[in-house]
Write a protein that holds these residues in place. Sequence first.
Motif, mmCIF file in Angstrom:
data_model
loop_
_atom_site.group_PDB
_atom_site.id
_atom_site.type_symbol
_atom_site.label_atom_id
_atom_site.label_comp_id
_atom_site.label_asym_id
_atom_site.label_seq_id
_atom_site.Cartn_x
_atom_site.Cartn_y
_atom_site.Cartn_z
ATOM 1 N N ARG A 664 6.305 -5.007 3.971
ATOM 2 C CA ARG A 664 6.512 -3.830 3.125
ATOM 3 C C ARG A 664 5.176 -3.297 2.601
ATOM 4 N N ASN A 667 3.325 -1.604 5.514
ATOM 5 C CA ASN A 667 3.879 -0.306 5.897
ATOM 6 C C ASN A 667 3.510 0.795 4.906
ATOM 7 N N THR A 668 3.283 0.417 3.652
ATOM 8 C CA THR A 668 2.902 1.419 2.652
ATOM 9 C C THR A 668 1.385 1.640 2.607
ATOM 10 N N ASP A 670 -0.873 -0.720 1.753
ATOM 11 C CA ASP A 670 -1.545 -1.610 0.796
ATOM 12 C C ASP A 670 -2.016 -2.844 1.570
ATOM 13 N N GLY A 708 2.474 3.467 9.198
ATOM 14 C CA GLY A 708 3.060 2.151 9.377
ATOM 15 C C GLY A 708 3.286 1.756 10.824
#
Length: 715
Positions: A664, A667-668, A670, A708
């Motif tokens: 997650r 994909n963002t 970070d 992503g």
Amino acid sequence: MNLTPAQKKAVSGAAVAIVSVALAFLLRATGAFERWELRTWDWRINIAARPSPSTDRIRLIMLDQQSLDWAQEENGLPWPWPREVYSAIISYLQRAGAQSIAFDVLYTEPSFYGPEDDAALGEAIGNAGNFIAATHFGETSGSAASWPDGYPAPGLAIQGLEQWLSAGKKRGVAASRGLFPIPEIAAPSFALTDVQHDPDTDGIYRRARLFRIFDGKTIPSFALAPLMVSSSGLRMEIREGAIFVDGKKIPIDAHGNAILRFRGASGTTYRHYSAAAVIQSELREQAGEPPVIQDPDAFRECHVIFGFSAPGLFDLRPTPVGGVFPGAEIHATTLDNLMEGDFVFAAGPIATFATAFLLTLFSSFAVLFSRKAWQSLLLCAVFLPLPSIICLSACFSGCWLPLVVQEAAVSFSLLGAFTVNYATEGRQKRFIKGAFRQYLSPAVIDQLIEHPERLKLGGEKRIVSIFFSDIQGFTGISEGLDPEELTALLNEYLSAMTDIIQEEGGTVDKYIGDAIIAFWNAPIDQPDHAERAARSALRCQEKLASIRPGIRERTGKDLFMRIGLNTGAAVVGNMGSSSRFDYTILGDAVNLASRIEGINKQFGTYILASESLREALPDRFLARNISRVAVVGRKEPVRVFELLSHQDFETRKQEFSSFADGLRAFNTGDFQTALDIFLSTEGTDPAAASYARKCRAMIEHPPQQWDGVWVMTDK
């Protein structure tokens, strides 16, 4: 006596029909059809499922995962909850005008939080006056053998019950032990009821028991008790084969079970409310604030059933419609059927036999009197689905007419009629079949016999599930073996994998060295083709793991296989030249399966599946999201999932959870957070290690735009 050819065919047709029916019913008597009959019933009841007028008079309050999370996060309440929390639900429903309140919860032990907690719940139950408590009857060790002193009597009277029991109907109805609620819960309750239902032999819940006998008392079922609340003096009578509830006839079997008419899939049929929403509404109303549930009449004059639906609370039951149901929803279905009086009834033996005999008689006559092959094939297309149509129509009328015995009888009849024609008129056909079998595979020949028009070049577009595999590092393995050893190794490996694929109904398209290409849903329809492909992949890996030590001992080589799975449209048919062709598949879906197999190299995985295949799998297949990747030759990215065995999933659950958190963050965009997470498991999870390397590269060279998608640069 000399018979005309027509008379001979008529006699043959009657003989074929008689033999076919006798054989089908003989197999049915052995239990050979039971499993398939249950499956076909599930198919029928799914199609026929419809809400009833009474459906909207039933409400469900479910203690779901959302409620557990809310209690833990907002109020610091661990599981199990204090029972005082449930009193808020009862109080809210009492004020909301619920007609009955049934809790599918066994309060058999005092509260962990002390006697005041039990007293608070008991007070709420007493104030409501319409609370239905759950009791378990059966053979549970440690439970009571007699009705506890001071507990409210059941108050259920069934006319004709003694005669029915004396006829030997006690099995399944009479119970010798009872597991009762504690006195603080039982004493103020309107009724103590039986919550136990028994599944069929395949573990699926299709029936409901309406009452139990314990210690000389007649105990209402959990679903029957709400009618006792709403109807003072409920009139019940039992006779051979049926029980009457306020004049409504309910067919039952010798064990007192009624067949349920399901109204629809779980979560879509009855109006659900989460326990958290009800509790918050009660607390807000007490504080003078607007409730979470805005409709003031949401529960008015409704029968309300409270139960568990959170997966960790273990009250999920497999049913014919929509997979698993919370136990409370099965009770709701039973109550719905009771209110409507429309339980399913089983067709009697005479009706079942008569239907089968007429179908076989007509089908055998039709085939024997047909003159051309296409006419016989057309008749098969008419008669083979006819039992399904008839039995499905019966299902809509509330009748369980056995389907498999009808289908078997018709199939035997058609087969018998074809055999008679084959023996008397098929010499030329036999010659043709024998000639073609010299050149084509048996599976394709069988299809060509049924569809001669397929004996030409060309194909059709179908949705198929594709299996693509190869051996990891095969070039290095082959270089270290002599030709005999390499041949023996490949033969052993390919034979083991092919056996599994064929057991799952797959078609092996071809072998390319160590690679295997197979597909499902062609040439015959397989509605569960994605499931078959996924199960084959898991079984192949399991089989390879079992033979790997023996291969290592003989060759000094470890064998690992990478598999790519995809579901999509492909052209399936006879491809080649006008003089030589093969039954195969072509298309982008096949290429994508090959690319997905190659993606395993990037992530250190061994089974990757496309999103289209993953979405077609039932929930019992476990998988983790690996990535959105852009593969060579495709513009649109594809999401890939790693299929997991149940054992692997359970032993590495924490590791997979950590990976999902890292994914997650990745994909963002970070990447630093993602890197920190992936580093925690990179030593045991090759996919996490791959992501850790990718994160470092992204941190060093941040992308200008990030969506992503992991772009693959090779095949």
